[in-house]
Design an enzyme around this catalytic site. Sequence first.
Site, PDB file in Angstrom:
ATOM      1  N   ASP A   1     -12.387   8.174   2.007  1.00 12.27           N
ATOM      2  CA  ASP A   1     -12.875   5.987   2.207  1.00 12.27           C
ATOM      3  C   ASP A   1     -11.862   5.472   3.176  1.00 12.27           C
ATOM      4  O   ASP A   1     -11.667   6.075   4.148  1.00 12.27           O
ATOM      5  CB  ASP A   1     -12.030   5.360   0.561  1.00 12.27           C
ATOM      6  CG  ASP A   1      -9.980   6.113   0.701  1.00 12.27           C
ATOM      7  OD1 ASP A   1      -9.463   6.715   1.822  1.00 12.27           O
ATOM      8  OD2 ASP A   1      -9.739   5.307   0.076  1.00 12.27           O
TER       9      ASP A   1
ATOM     10  N   HIS B   1     -15.836  14.712  -0.122  1.00 10.99           N
ATOM     11  CA  HIS B   1     -15.591  13.702  -0.523  1.00 10.99           C
ATOM     12  C   HIS B   1     -15.518  13.134   0.758  1.00 10.99           C
ATOM     13  O   HIS B   1     -14.331  12.439   0.924  1.00 10.99           O
ATOM     14  CB  HIS B   1     -15.215  13.565  -1.826  1.00 10.99           C
ATOM     15  CG  HIS B   1     -15.194  12.056  -1.999  1.00 10.99           C
ATOM     16  ND1 HIS B   1     -15.722  11.844  -3.088  1.00 10.99           N
ATOM     17  CD2 HIS B   1     -14.435  11.459  -1.635  1.00 10.99           C
ATOM     18  CE1 HIS B   1     -15.658  10.117  -3.840  1.00 10.99           C
ATOM     19  NE2 HIS B   1     -14.741   9.943  -2.953  1.00 10.99           N
TER      20      HIS B   1
ATOM     21  N   ASP C   1     -17.994  21.676  -5.607  1.00  9.69           N
ATOM     22  CA  ASP C   1     -18.226  22.148  -4.185  1.00  9.69           C
ATOM     23  C   ASP C   1     -18.708  20.234  -4.574  1.00  9.69           C
ATOM     24  O   ASP C   1     -19.693  20.453  -4.259  1.00  9.69           O
ATOM     25  CB  ASP C   1     -18.125  23.110  -3.509  1.00  9.69           C
ATOM     26  CG  ASP C   1     -18.800  21.837  -1.920  1.00  9.69           C
ATOM     27  OD1 ASP C   1     -18.324  20.727  -1.268  1.00  9.69           O
ATOM     28  OD2 ASP C   1     -19.791  22.955  -0.657  1.00  9.69           O
TER      29      ASP C   1
ATOM     30  N   GLU D   1     -11.768  16.164  -1.759  1.00 13.68           N
ATOM     31  CA  GLU D   1     -11.464  15.262  -0.766  1.00 13.68           C
ATOM     32  C   GLU D   1     -10.197  15.582   0.263  1.00 13.68           C
ATOM     33  O   GLU D   1      -9.660  16.155  -0.060  1.00 13.68           O
ATOM     34  CB  GLU D   1     -10.828  14.066  -1.197  1.00 13.68           C
ATOM     35  CG  GLU D   1     -11.179  12.101  -0.423  1.00 13.68           C
ATOM     36  CD  GLU D   1     -10.338  11.614  -1.081  1.00 13.68           C
ATOM     37  OE1 GLU D   1     -11.147  10.576  -1.188  1.00 13.68           O
ATOM     38  OE2 GLU D   1     -10.355  11.076  -2.552  1.00 13.68           O
TER      39      GLU D   1
END
EC number: 3.2.1.4
Length: 525
Positions: free
Chosen positions: A109, A442, A489, A498
């Site tokens: 993020d 991710h 995955d 992540e």
Amino acid sequence: MEEKSKSRGWCGWFIAIIVLASVILAVVYTVKLRTKKSGDDDGGGPVPGPPGAIDKKYADALKLALQFFDIQKSGKLENNKIPWRGDSGLKDGSEDNLDLSKGLYDAGDHIKFGFPMAFTATVLSWSILEYGDQMNAVNQLDPAKDSLRWITDYLIKAHPSDNVLYIQVGDPKVDHPCWERPEDMKEKRPLTKIDVDTPGTEVAAETAAAMASASLVFKDSDPTYSATLLKHAKQLFNFADTKRGSYSVNIPEVQKFYNSTGYGDELLWAASWLYHATEDKTYLDYVSNHGKEFASFGNPTWFSWDNKLAGTQVLLSRLLFFKKDLSGSKGLGNYRNTAKAVMCGLLPKSPTSTASRTNGGLIWVSEWNSMQQSVSSAFLASLFSDYMLTSRIHKISCDGKIFKATELRDFAKSQADYMLGKNPLGTSFVVGYGDKYPQFVHHRGASIPADATTGCLDGFKWFNSTKPNPNIAYGALVGGPFFNETFTDSRENPMQNEPTTYNNALLVGLLSSLVTTSSTLQSLK
């Protein structure tokens, strides 16, 4: 005449053979004698491999692991090495007239969480201080120092006055509903800070540790910058210690993401680094006097962004290995004994070996980001092994059973090898390493084409795409497998897929210790 000549030739060769044999025997005897004197006959032995021998496997992985920090950089990128990254977060901090544009995005993020970012810096510093020569041997020292400075530049600006520290840029409630490239962010990025009215001891202390350790890294190459870092470290430690309070309690919004289980470990960790940076006995007295309160002596713990006890115990053990004038310190002895207990728990054949281990041999503690404890444990084991070998101590006793120092190194290698593909799944968990590695990481920036312009929500078409990420997040160590050694995955699986900056910092330390014949300096100064 001919017979006489042949006889003399034969005698000459005979004498030459005798002399050569004598020389060989003398060399063998000398080597054995030196080996015995160095204690190698005790079964410890030096680190395997000729001096300076580079292991290409670990060297290649190290280069990748360091590249991940370039992928995570915020701000105006200088000498950008990642073709699909660009400038971002340029206005971060502006609402309080600060420039917080640098630093690293935490994971997949775009939040800048100060607590794990500071830990990333501390571990990177430790890795450089111990294994800078090994990094330099494979041309990775400068990239490591560059990434470290990118963080510490941010941390300096995040600490505008003695008792104020900005600990977060961005709001997860605003950021996490989006899926977009960092270069396209238009959402508000509010600031979170700690101060005397809202203290956060663990974050202030961890940032002090980051500044103190980094001050050692830059002491020779940039003394002015080093002095600035040390000044901030001292101020932050004083703030952390005199205005105690948990940031998780005072800022409950952080609990969902980086909830702290206590601040005592960070205070000990920061004081330990400040002692190494200053040799001011006040800090050494601090860890001795507060050990009973905070150190959980005799109880091995897992080293992580939240719990620094095992790292502190290994770091303080270093003093007893190399500073003979401190060998009688009872307070430090307790730290070293607990560090030994940590090591014994990691050795697979130890009577006190941890049960937190998969069938494939991976240290495994939690479902979320399971690699963190394996990579951190391996890093500490490699350090402790090198401390032992450098100080000519070749054995460790675990409940009466003797193990070689090199067995700790073997354990560290086993964890690194698992991460690089030697596991039941046959997959590397380091993106870009080997023939098989995660394709659907991710990670927002990796999942969206560099030429795409997306807003907060329309980027989800890339999140939901069945195609692999168009950009490869080279070097990213993903979360890792479940205990039964299964792994999915998928971008929808942040638990396993992540990456984080702090995992990669630990990976850099581990790989640097293995990249060539390993040793540690007797002093970090």
